[in-house]
Design an enzyme around this catalytic site. Structure first.
Site, PDB file in Angstrom:
ATOM      1  N   GLY A 175     -10.970 -35.328 -21.896  1.00  0.00           N
ATOM      2  CA  GLY A 175      -9.928 -35.226 -22.911  1.00  0.00           C
ATOM      3  C   GLY A 175      -9.199 -36.528 -23.200  1.00  0.00           C
ATOM      4  O   GLY A 175      -9.098 -36.956 -24.347  1.00  0.00           O
TER       5      GLY A 175
ATOM      6  N   GLY B  50     -15.248 -31.992 -18.014  1.00  0.00           N
ATOM      7  CA  GLY B  50     -15.741 -31.424 -16.752  1.00  0.00           C
ATOM      8  C   GLY B  50     -17.239 -31.181 -16.800  1.00  0.00           C
ATOM      9  O   GLY B  50     -17.962 -31.456 -15.839  1.00  0.00           O
TER      10      GLY B  50
ATOM     11  N   LYS C 224      -6.412 -38.542 -10.042  1.00  0.00           N
ATOM     12  CA  LYS C 224      -6.756 -38.173  -8.666  1.00  0.00           C
ATOM     13  C   LYS C 224      -8.234 -38.360  -8.379  1.00  0.00           C
ATOM     14  O   LYS C 224      -9.083 -37.820  -9.088  1.00  0.00           O
ATOM     15  CB  LYS C 224      -6.395 -36.708  -8.439  1.00  0.00           C
ATOM     16  CG  LYS C 224      -4.909 -36.470  -8.455  1.00  0.00           C
ATOM     17  CD  LYS C 224      -4.614 -35.010  -8.229  1.00  0.00           C
ATOM     18  CE  LYS C 224      -3.136 -34.799  -7.944  1.00  0.00           C
ATOM     19  NZ  LYS C 224      -2.851 -33.383  -7.720  1.00  0.00           N
TER      20      LYS C 224
ATOM     21  N   ARG D 252     -13.163 -29.673 -31.451  1.00  0.00           N
ATOM     22  CA  ARG D 252     -14.110 -28.664 -30.967  1.00  0.00           C
ATOM     23  C   ARG D 252     -14.481 -27.660 -32.067  1.00  0.00           C
ATOM     24  O   ARG D 252     -15.584 -27.106 -32.047  1.00  0.00           O
ATOM     25  CB  ARG D 252     -13.545 -27.943 -29.742  1.00  0.00           C
ATOM     26  CG  ARG D 252     -13.709 -28.782 -28.482  1.00  0.00           C
ATOM     27  CD  ARG D 252     -13.116 -28.109 -27.274  1.00  0.00           C
ATOM     28  NE  ARG D 252     -13.585 -28.732 -26.041  1.00  0.00           N
ATOM     29  CZ  ARG D 252     -13.148 -28.404 -24.828  1.00  0.00           C
ATOM     30  NH1 ARG D 252     -12.233 -27.467 -24.691  1.00  0.00           N
ATOM     31  NH2 ARG D 252     -13.631 -29.003 -23.768  1.00  0.00           N
TER      32      ARG D 252
HETATM   33  C1  3PG Z   1     -12.246 -27.425 -20.907  1.00  0.00           C
HETATM   34  O1  3PG Z   1     -11.493 -27.607 -21.864  1.00  0.00           O
HETATM   35  O2  3PG Z   1     -12.243 -28.141 -19.900  1.00  0.00           O
HETATM   36  C2  3PG Z   1     -13.261 -26.315 -21.002  1.00  0.00           C
HETATM   37  O3  3PG Z   1     -13.012 -25.543 -22.128  1.00  0.00           O
HETATM   38  C3  3PG Z   1     -13.276 -25.472 -19.754  1.00  0.00           C
HETATM   39  O4  3PG Z   1     -12.032 -24.883 -19.562  1.00  0.00           O
HETATM   40  P1  3PG Z   1     -11.548 -24.528 -18.096  1.00  0.00           P
HETATM   41  O5  3PG Z   1     -11.355 -25.855 -17.391  1.00  0.00           O
HETATM   42  O6  3PG Z   1     -10.262 -23.760 -18.270  1.00  0.00           O
HETATM   43  O7  3PG Z   1     -12.622 -23.697 -17.465  1.00  0.00           O
END
Ligand code: 3PG
Ligand code: MG
Length: 392
Positions: free
Chosen positions: A350, A373, A197, A37
């Site tokens: 991830g 996400g 999940k 990142r």
């Molecule tokens: C992530 O790594 O998913 C993003 O940076 C968002 O982070 P968060 O899920 O803590 O809002």
């Protein structure tokens, strides 16, 4: 509606720019574990560094609870940012600190974790005002945070006018790639969805069923789907409260003629951490005392065959307990198959991104997203709060 990009910014010579990045990186014992990142932020940082007076980069890190917490300090990231950028970066220990207004032209600052203030997650107007106050321009290049309606991505955007706000190169690139999956994706479009999940990915799964020709399901969520089909899955992780949702997804796929594949053979074990037994079983032959932890070899091959003929691919979520070497083969097989297709391939999330790197094929994937996400939500809702906040 158009999304302003860096080229749309005006009067940059004396600009003091608030730059929202997603530097939410894994840190262990004060050491940054993954610089992806940070590197993804460099093109925008370099572009701005050549043109503006002051850059104040900001980000959240981890699950800080609205108060300062040294465990979630961005300070270690400042060191990495400095190395990667090849020029000094000054760490500011409070994201609302006075250094933002007094920094000399030519400075690059990194502000402390935004989530040390409760106003960040609450999208509080007063916090957004104070955060934006010393700046003439706002650039959002935090794609990984684009699905959050937080002050530094939504509230702040409203405080800057035309020519004074834009998305950076990373957000532009991410949105371009994901748009290709939404507007007339080239068929066959094959999606691979995994992860523990199904409850955390119901909406994206429902949205993908509407778009794809083939859906390959793996990971813990496949167990619940198998159970929904009346297959007994032993001690596998399942979410019984999601059985109706699973049936609805299976029915919808059937109605649309989508090829929804579930594992036909699986790797099972007695204990994830200290396995004594590791076996390959057909899904109709899972012993009561064992649990599913990976795709079996036939399923890996079947999924790879489906990917070989894909024109468009989206992958999110591991196919098994990927962090344990013995149970990583299914996930790695997907990574390799994805790399081998000629189609347009996008990976988000991830663990899937880790698998792509682990398999050494990241450079053979069309687009590796920095937001798991965020990419899922974009595919689901075709919009993201942080992007909507900047559109004009
Ligand atoms: C992530 O790594 O998913 C993003 O940076 C968002 O982070 P968060 O899920 O803590 O809002
Ligand atoms: Mg997350």
């Amino acid at each position: 509606m158009t999304l302003p990009t860096l080229e749309d910014l005006r009067e940059l010579g004396e600009a003091r720019v608030l730059l929202r990045l997603d530097l939410n990186v894994p840190i262990h014992n004060g050491v940054v574990q993954d610089v992806t990142r940070v590197r993804a932020a460099l093109p925008t940082l370099r572009w701005l560094d050549e043109r503006v007076a002051v850059i104040a980069a900001c980000s959240h890190l981890g699950k800080a609870k609205g108060v300062p917490d040294p465990a979630y300090s961005l300070e270690p990231v400042a060191t990495v940012l400095e190395q990667e950028l090849g020029r000094p970066v000054r760490f500011v220990p409070d994201c609302l600190g006075p250094e933002r207004a007094t920094a000399e032209p030519g400075s690059v600052l990194l502000l402390e974790n935004l989530r040390f203030y409760p106003g960040e997650k609450a999208n509080d107007e007063e916090f957004a005002r104070r955060l934006a106050e010393p700046f003439s321009h706002f650039v959002n290049d935090a794609f990984g945070t684009a699905h959050r309606s937080h002050a530094s991505v939504v509230g702040v955007a409203a405080r800057f006018g035309t020519g004074r706000k834009a998305v950076g190169f990373l957000v532009e690139r991410e949105v371009d790639a994901l748009r290709r999956l939404i507007s007339n994706p080239e068929q066959p479009f094959v999606a691979v969805v995994g992860g523990a999940k199904i409850s955390t990915k119901t909406a994206p799964l429902e949205a993908l069923v509407e778009r794809v020709r083939t859906l390959l399901v793996g990971g813990g969520m496949a167990n619940t789907m198998l159970l929904a089909q009346g297959i007994s899955v032993g001690r596998s992780l399942v979410e019984p409260e999601m059985l109706d949702t699973c049936r609805a997804v299976l029915d919808r796929a059937a109605a649309l003629g989508v090829d929804l594949h579930l594992p036909q053979d699986v790797v099972v074990t007695d204990d994830v951490e200290q396995p004594q037994r590791i076996e390959v079983r057909a899904v109709d032959d899972i012993p009561d005392d064992l649990m599913i932890v990976d795709l079996g070899p036939e399923t890996r091959q079947r999924y790879a065959d489906a990917l070989a003929h894909a024109a468009t691919v989206f992958w999110n979520g591991p196919m098994g307990v990927f962090e344990v070497d013995e149970f990583a083969a299914g996930t790695v097989a997907i990574a390799r198959a994805l790399a081998a297709t000629d189609g347009f391939t996008v990976v988000g999330g991830g663990e899937s991104v880790m698998a792509i790197h682990h398999a050494g094929v990241a450079d053979q994937v069309s687009h590796v997203s920095t937001g798991g996400g965020a990419s899922l939500q974009y595919l689901t809702a075709e919009a993201l709060p942080a992007i909507l906040a900047l559109e004009e």
